[in-house]
Design a protein around this motif. Structure first.
Motif, PDB file in Angstrom:
ATOM      1  N   LEU A 509     -45.970  -6.853  37.695  1.00 37.91           N
ATOM      2  CA  LEU A 509     -47.195  -5.996  37.367  1.00 37.91           C
ATOM      3  C   LEU A 509     -48.359  -6.222  38.289  1.00 37.91           C
ATOM      4  O   LEU A 509     -49.281  -5.854  38.403  1.00 37.91           O
ATOM      5  CB  LEU A 509     -47.548  -5.770  35.980  1.00 37.91           C
ATOM      6  N   ASP A 532     -51.920  -4.637  39.167  1.00 42.56           N
ATOM      7  CA  ASP A 532     -51.746  -3.493  39.813  1.00 42.56           C
ATOM      8  C   ASP A 532     -51.963  -2.155  38.872  1.00 42.56           C
ATOM      9  O   ASP A 532     -51.005  -1.786  38.157  1.00 42.56           O
ATOM     10  CB  ASP A 532     -50.527  -3.205  40.319  1.00 42.56           C
ATOM     11  N   ASN A 535     -50.139   1.346  38.323  1.00 41.68           N
ATOM     12  CA  ASN A 535     -48.644   1.323  37.661  1.00 41.68           C
ATOM     13  C   ASN A 535     -48.907   1.575  36.192  1.00 41.68           C
ATOM     14  O   ASN A 535     -49.743   0.891  35.335  1.00 41.68           O
ATOM     15  CB  ASN A 535     -48.162  -0.291  37.837  1.00 41.68           C
ATOM     16  N   HIS A 584     -48.321  -0.174  43.382  1.00 39.29           N
ATOM     17  CA  HIS A 584     -47.182   0.778  42.819  1.00 39.29           C
ATOM     18  C   HIS A 584     -46.854   2.036  43.594  1.00 39.29           C
ATOM     19  O   HIS A 584     -47.679   2.798  44.020  1.00 39.29           O
ATOM     20  CB  HIS A 584     -47.565   1.246  41.303  1.00 39.29           C
TER      21      HIS A 584
END
Length: 984
Positions: A509, A532, A535, A584
């Motif tokens: 992540l 991130d 996401n 993402h």
């Protein structure tokens, strides 16, 4: 800082030295930001290219023709939308690229112009890259920013159509018109037949189309020349005159940015026709009315830059980038306001110039109007622009809020006073500060903890030596009605055995580098990874970390501060994240940089909503970095300012700019973050801060302790008075926040916004009105200043808020007001009614069920109006009707209170809070400017809920410049009920 020589060091040593240099700057107050650490336009390839493109167009004058046109056969209009294809000519052979354009006419009266690029499928011109980055233009800014207002107006209609263009009428009563010219492409927006805004007025539109990176074969070499020349690269489909040096790679400050997609900037010139003043595009430390940017006396030489960055001890009066970006600009002329919103999350530069225009060349400037010319340049993404035609500032604000959302209705405690420093050193320190604030009867609501409360900069942990019992600390604060805020930043310490880091990496992540591996950079913990927050899985995981059983030591009175979320990366280019990092969905960081801070703010907001099942308390999350839409999530502050008079003065226009740009819950560090304010400066700053929407005292770790109770007299009492003024006016502040939540209106309002007909107020940014209260405030921001000059924008009567002095005022003139050190220059405009709570308390929670005072300032017409909005101050029950919203009106000899929305209050099923409010009344009414006919009155009649009672009235004759006033005591009319007071 990183320099050319550092390229010889190992990455880890280079990172360490970068961190050391940054920390040295941070820990040495008085060392201002180095401008050379941040790009100028000439050092930003796409900005330099587009500025040169503009210079070339201007130099050619009438000979210049923008190479963008719409073939009429590719244009159509249906159901409120214009669709076409712009053809951009890219070489002398007449080759073109296709740029689909959609102009949507929305029910709100807003127009949206979106230009994309048709994806090119030819394998010979496929973009060549190895990074995994998306190939199309970034088109998800809308996903993060827009929450409504996109319904298309199917009543929009064609008023004229031909081979050269089309005219479309839209908006209320079809009063707006978009005149689209096909060759060269341009759009002129009109209101009531008068031109307001023109796109591509000067032909500066430029969309750098995608192109392949072609490697030129090595030339044959003569004997003895082997190895002397490196392989050359060639770009096709471009004029040979274009500067290709920064298309595929760009270096600044020792950092190299790879550009796998090549040049892809978007640029457009937008002219505000007949408008001399433009406002907005925060965040910058400069005047509210934006300056020109092409040089000249008093102007800037650089464009305004929007590229969120960690800029400590920022310089003033500069277009330099700061922590946040809202690409929303408004233009003002007498009785007319228009605006544009440039929806692009990439690095953006904006040039502003002004030009006189005269229809009659013999007029010698007589009757000439000023056009403000703007040039918007973004590194990547779509060209996506919303156009607002007003005609009032309120109309513009409301339409923008319909798109991006309004300010979250805050918990009431959050508009009280916040006490913060970097850092309170222990839980005992926190308790002692709390006790001393009480000992000296100084009200406050929140105490804050900076990064030192953690275990070695690991968020969601506590330093077990200094914060041994955080639950005890939280309970201590809760007993006094107070809250705790702890800092949580987006960088996660890269340390084995640290559960947050381990989970971030194992779940995949974190933000990735250009090679697809977890990005590693340096921030406060040293080696770090970044969540991130684009996401959805990361947001879901982040939420679990705030649960009380996970973030042990926190309670229901614990709230959150998000700092460093630009993101700040100490060893990164311009102290932020490399642009070729990946997020993402495969988007490069360059595409999403300015919205990055908002995604982290959003993740924390969502986390606070789900800390405990069934809790349903409104979150409070402060952010440093922001974008359009961040107002939906919490508050912001203006970052690392300095303890100087100049920074105090700069705070007012900065906060005003936030308010008119849709993010009014804003403030500046009171006292200045860096340095040690002298006692006069600290006192004046608290007086100004008492009128910031977000009111927090904050100080650097190296600054002396400066809690208000530490100050000698008279300064302690001066600051305490300012704090008590804030608390007494909390009902008025909360009502102003309610309106911001309803329609996006600013909480503190500049004169152009409140008086759009008064041209003399258009460039005034050192005084403001508070909501719709009629309070006109001008903070003292200069040393040894004991008077201020307040501009009076209308013909209404003005009284001194504190002593009821009636001022002799003239519209369009300045009024000189005494401002001794213990005084705040505050006027109350006639015709307004202000609700207060006058019993001194130590926190807002302890005031919840206090009675009210109404201050009635009679206007020239003998009337006055005001309102009060109140709810439980922390839950979402107001969404189910659990609130009180009253309208107060003095008309003739009767003062009345009615439901502001015309609700039948008896039909509202009362919850616990509403039932408790039955015990809350209007205790006292003060009428300023009371007529002489009341002089002999000893009592008035109050009628409420079927009962009539007589209550005492005290009349005070006018004397010594003070207006006559009357005080009605023991009114005892329930605040939530209808009532009247008769003075007949």
């Amino acid at each position: 800082m990183a320099g050319a020589g550092m390229s010889q060091l190992s990455p880890r040593w280079a990172a360490f030295l970068c961190l050391f240099a940054v920390l040295c700057s941070l820990f040495m107050p008085g060392v201002a930001v180095k401008e050379n650490d941040f790009k100028k336009c000439d050092q930003s390839g796409f900005c330099k290219r587009n500025r040169a493109y503009a210079d070339n167009a201007v130099a050619l004058g009438s000979e210049w023709k923008a190479p963008y046109k719409i073939p009429s056969e590719l244009a159509s209009f249906k159901d409120g939308q214009f669709h076409a294809t712009i053809l951009k000519t890219i070489d002398e052979q007449g080759n073109t690229v296709q740029l689909p354009i959609t102009v949507s006419f929305l029910k709100s009266g807003t127009a949206r112009v979106t230009v994309d690029e048709k994806k090119r499928q030819d394998k010979d011109i496929e973009i060549r890259h190895n990074s995994g980055a998306r190939k199309e233009r970034y088109n998800e800014a809308e996903k993060w920013t827009i929450v409504g207002g996109l319904d298309v107006d199917t009543d929009a209609k064609i008023s004229h159509e031909g081979e050269t263009g089309i005219k479309i009428q839209y908006g209320p009563n079809l009063a707006f018109e978009a005149d689209i010219t096909y060759e060269p492409y341009s759009i002129e927006f009109k209101r009531d037949g008068v031109s307001q805004i023109r796109f591509n007025d000067r032909g500066l539109i430029n969309m750098e189309h995608w192109r392949p990176k072609i490697e030129k074969p090595e030339p044959e070499k003569k004997e003895g020349e082997e190895g002397q020349e490196e392989k050359k690269e060639e770009i096709i489909d471009v004029p040979p005159s274009e500067d290709e040096g920064t298309w595929w790679e760009e270096t600044f400050g020792g950092n190299t940015d790879s550009k796998p997609r090549g040049p892809e900037s978007v640029a457009l010139d937008i002219t505000f026709l007949g408008y001399e003043h433009v406002y907005g595009i925060p965040e910058h430390a400069g005047p509210l009315s934006l300056k020109e940017t092409r040089g000249g006396e008093g102007n800037y030489a650089e464009p305004y830059r929007l590229y969120n960055a960690d800029v400590f001890e920022y310089i003033l009066d500069s277009p330099m980038t700061l922590y946040g970006a809202i690409p929303f600009m408004q233009a003002q002329r007498k009785d007319s306001t228009v605006g544009v919103f440039w929806l692009n999350a990439a690095e953006t530069w904006i040039d502003i110039t002004k030009a006189k225009e005269s229809k009659n060349p013999l007029a010698l400037g007589i009757g000439a109007k000023t056009n403000t010319q703007t040039h918007w340049i973004s590194e990547s993404g779509l060209m996506d622009v919303f156009v607002f035609l007003g005609p009032t500032p309120r109309d513009i604000t409301k339409s923008y809020a319909e798109l991006t959302g309004t300010t979250a209705l805050p918990q009431e405690f959050s508009i009280g006073y916040h006490q913060c420093r970097w850092n309170y050193v222990s839980d005992d320190d926190v308790k002692e500060v709390d006790r001393k604030m009480d000992r000296y009867h100084i009200p406050y609501d929140v105490i804050w903890l900076d990064i030192e409360y953690t275990d070695d900069k690991k968020y969601f942990t506590w330093d077990n030596d200094m914060f041994k019992d955080p639950i005890s600390m939280g309970k201590h604060l809760d007993q006094h009605g107070r809250k705790l805020v702890t800092i949580i930043d987006p960088h996660i310490k890269n340390a084995g055995g640290y559960h947050v880091s381990d989970e971030l990496k194992s779940k995949g992540l974190a933000v990735k580098n250009k090679d697809g591996n977890d990005f590693d950079g340096w921030c406060w913990p040293g080696s770090s990874h970044w969540i991130d927050a684009f996401n959805p899985a990361a947001i879901k995981w982040w939420s679990t970390l705030f649960n009380y059983d996970k973030f042990k030591g926190t309670m229901e009175n614990t709230f959150i501060w998000n700092d460093m979320n630009e993101p700040s990366v100490f060893n990164g280019p311009e102290v932020t994240m490399p642009k070729d990092n990946l997020h993402h969905g495969g988007w490069e960081h360059r595409d999403v940089h300015n919205v990055n801070g908002m995604t982290f703010h959003n993740a924390t907001y969502e986390a606070m909503l789900s800390r405990k099942k069934g809790e349903l308390k409104r979150p409070f999350v402060l952010t440093r970095s922001f974008f359009a839409g961040s107002q939906r999530l919490g508050a912001m502050w203006t970052g690392d300012n300095q303890a100087s008079w100049e920074h105090l003065g700069a705070s007012v226009p900065m906060i005003l700019a936030q308010g008119i740009s849709g993010f009014p819950f804003s403030g500046a560090d009171v006292g200045g973050f860096f340095g040690n304010p002298e006692l006069e400066l600290q006192s004046r700053w608290y007086q100004a801060g008492a009128f910031y929407p977000f009111f927090r005292g904050h100080a650097h770790i190296d600054a002396r302790r400066r809690e208000p109770f530490l100050l000698a007299e008279p300064y302690r009492s001066i600051i305490t008075s300012a704090l008590r003024l804030r608390y007494s006016l909390l009902p008025a502040w909360y009502t102003a926040f309610y309106h911001a939540n309803q329609d996006g209106s600013p909480i503190i309002r500049p004169l152009y916004w409140t008086h759009p007909s008064e041209e003399g107020g258009f460039d005034i940014d050192d005084q403001f009105f508070v909501g719709s209260t009629g309070l006109l405030v001008k903070p003292v921001v200069e040393k040894d200043k004991r008077t201020v000059d307040i501009y009076i924008p209308d013909d209404e009567v003005y009284y001194d808020y504190f002593n009821y002095k009636k001022h002799a005022t003239t519209k369009g003139k300045y009024l000189t007001v005494d401002a001794p050190l213990e005084s705040i220059p505050v006027l109350i405009r006639g015709g307004h009614i202000i609700p207060r709570r006058d019993t001194p308390r130590r926190s807002s929670q302890l005031m919840k069920f206090d009675d009210y005072t109404l201050v009635v300032a009679i206007g020239k017409n003998g009337q006055a109006e005001g309102e009060l909005y109140v709810d439980d101050g922390d839950s979402f029950d107001y969404e189910n009707g659990q609130y009180i919203h009253r309208k107060f009106k003095l008309e003739g000899s009767t003062l009345s209170s009615t439901d502001a929305e015309g609700r039948d209050i008896k039909s509202v099923k009362e919850g616990k809070w509403l039932k408790l409010m039955h015990g809350v009344s209007v205790d006292r009414i003060i009428v300023i400017g009371a007529p002489s006919s009341w002089a002999n009155k000893k009592e008035v009649e109050v009628e409420s809920e079927g009962k009539k009672t007589s209550v005492p009235l005290e009349y005070h004759n006018a004397e010594g410049g003070r207006a006559a006033y009357a005080t009605i005591r023991r009114v005892a009319a329930r605040i939530g009920a209808d009532w009247t007071v008769s003075f007949a």
